[in-house]
Design a protein around this motif. Structure first.
Motif, PDB file in Angstrom:
ATOM      1  N   ILE A  15      77.794  66.594  62.896  1.00  0.00           N
ATOM      2  CA  ILE A  15      76.841  65.483  62.881  1.00  0.00           C
ATOM      3  C   ILE A  15      75.680  65.788  63.820  1.00  0.00           C
ATOM      4  O   ILE A  15      75.885  66.009  65.022  1.00  0.00           O
ATOM      5  CB  ILE A  15      77.535  64.172  63.294  1.00  0.00           C
ATOM      6  N   GLU A  16      74.482  65.814  63.298  1.00  0.00           N
ATOM      7  CA  GLU A  16      73.298  66.118  64.104  1.00  0.00           C
ATOM      8  C   GLU A  16      72.955  64.962  65.034  1.00  0.00           C
ATOM      9  O   GLU A  16      72.956  63.791  64.613  1.00  0.00           O
ATOM     10  CB  GLU A  16      72.103  66.417  63.197  1.00  0.00           C
ATOM     11  N   ALA A  17      72.694  65.270  66.290  1.00  0.00           N
ATOM     12  CA  ALA A  17      72.350  64.242  67.265  1.00  0.00           C
ATOM     13  C   ALA A  17      71.055  63.542  66.875  1.00  0.00           C
ATOM     14  O   ALA A  17      70.090  64.190  66.448  1.00  0.00           O
ATOM     15  CB  ALA A  17      72.212  64.877  68.649  1.00  0.00           C
ATOM     16  N   ASP A  18      71.062  62.233  67.015  1.00  0.00           N
ATOM     17  CA  ASP A  18      69.871  61.406  66.787  1.00  0.00           C
ATOM     18  C   ASP A  18      69.402  61.369  65.333  1.00  0.00           C
ATOM     19  O   ASP A  18      68.326  60.838  65.048  1.00  0.00           O
ATOM     20  CB  ASP A  18      68.695  61.845  67.674  1.00  0.00           C
ATOM     21  N   LYS A  19      70.171  61.933  64.411  1.00  0.00           N
ATOM     22  CA  LYS A  19      69.766  61.884  63.005  1.00  0.00           C
ATOM     23  C   LYS A  19      70.386  60.682  62.321  1.00  0.00           C
ATOM     24  O   LYS A  19      71.553  60.357  62.536  1.00  0.00           O
ATOM     25  CB  LYS A  19      70.182  63.160  62.270  1.00  0.00           C
ATOM     26  N   ILE A 224      73.847  55.854  59.620  1.00  0.00           N
ATOM     27  CA  ILE A 224      73.072  55.774  58.376  1.00  0.00           C
ATOM     28  C   ILE A 224      71.770  55.025  58.647  1.00  0.00           C
ATOM     29  O   ILE A 224      71.764  54.015  59.359  1.00  0.00           O
ATOM     30  CB  ILE A 224      73.876  55.047  57.278  1.00  0.00           C
ATOM     31  N   ALA A 225      70.705  55.502  58.059  1.00  0.00           N
ATOM     32  CA  ALA A 225      69.421  54.830  58.214  1.00  0.00           C
ATOM     33  C   ALA A 225      69.509  53.428  57.619  1.00  0.00           C
ATOM     34  O   ALA A 225      69.902  53.291  56.455  1.00  0.00           O
ATOM     35  CB  ALA A 225      68.319  55.633  57.518  1.00  0.00           C
TER      36      ALA A 225
END
Length: 228
Positions: A15-19, A224-225
């Motif tokens: 999991i990419e940080a801050d994404k 999730i956005a």
């Protein structure tokens, strides 16, 4: 605080940080991070911009997910007379009245959802202090106090889930299993989010959906956005 295990740490690295991920990306990723030996439950956690201490900002209801939850809920029905056979024919796991009340008072809770006919609520009311805190009290707003037992039971067995804000305004709802196809998890999530948006309290001001996270039983959360 216990240190996360190696499997968790390895999963978290995916999991990419801050994404903030799209719905489809998140569902593929949460399946990859579910590495336990059992079929992990996938949950959606939503933080809403509401203050649940005010009655007009509470968010609560139920929805039948398009693809179910992957779990067959155990249904208890409080009924008497001809309604007992209706409940049994519809697939209820347990049916009774005063006898069931006595069992529950003795510490029996071998069920996931309780349904009752309106005429039984006087009897069921005696269990308010034990069923209420567990979220098991039949409620007409959730369709679990009804004369149409066949419909209520079939919906629950098909994957009906309850959503309810906690004290911090968060909602936690299972949307399937790690074995589900990512597209089915996405469908279930979208159905839930559409419902949450539709029932937005008029008193809720500002940003309504603050954050959305999908997570498996033993894995890390995938953000999730909110607009996704």
């Amino acid at each position: 605080m216990a240190k996360p295990g190696k499997k968790y740490q390895d999963a978290a690295k995916l999991i990419e940080a801050d994404k903030l991920y799209s719905v489809d990306e998140a569902m593929e990723l949460v399946k990859k991070t579910a590495t336990a030996k059992f079929d992990e439950t996938i949950e959606l956690h939503v933080r809403l911009g509401v203050d649940p201490k005010y009655a007009d900002q509470q968010v609560r209801g139920a929805i039948v997910l398009p693809h179910g939850t992957g779990k067959s809920a155990r249904v208890l029905v409080f009924a008497k007379g001809e309604k007992v056979k209706e409940a049994e024919d519809a697939g209820a796991d347990h049916v009774g009245s005063d006898d069931i009340v006595t069992k529950i008072q003795g510490g029996w809770f071998d069920f996931d959802v309780a349904v009752a006919t309106p005429d039984m609520m006087g009897t069921v009311g005696r269990l308010g202090k034990v069923l209420g805190p567990r979220g098991l009290m039949p409620n007409p707003k959730l369709g679990t106090v009804t004369m149409d037992l066949a419909k209520a039971i079939s919906e629950i067995k098909a994957g009906k889930v309850e959503y309810r804000t906690d004290k911090a305004g968060n909602i936690h709802v299972p949307i399937g299993k790690a074995s589900f196809e990512a597209s089915k998890l996405a469908d279930n999530m979208k159905a839930l989010m559409d419902t949450l948006i539709r029932v937005r309290p008029a008193a809720a001001k500002g940003q309504y959906v603050k954050s959305i996270t999908v997570v498996s039983t033993m894995g890390p959360g995938v953000p999730i956005a909110p607009q996704a």
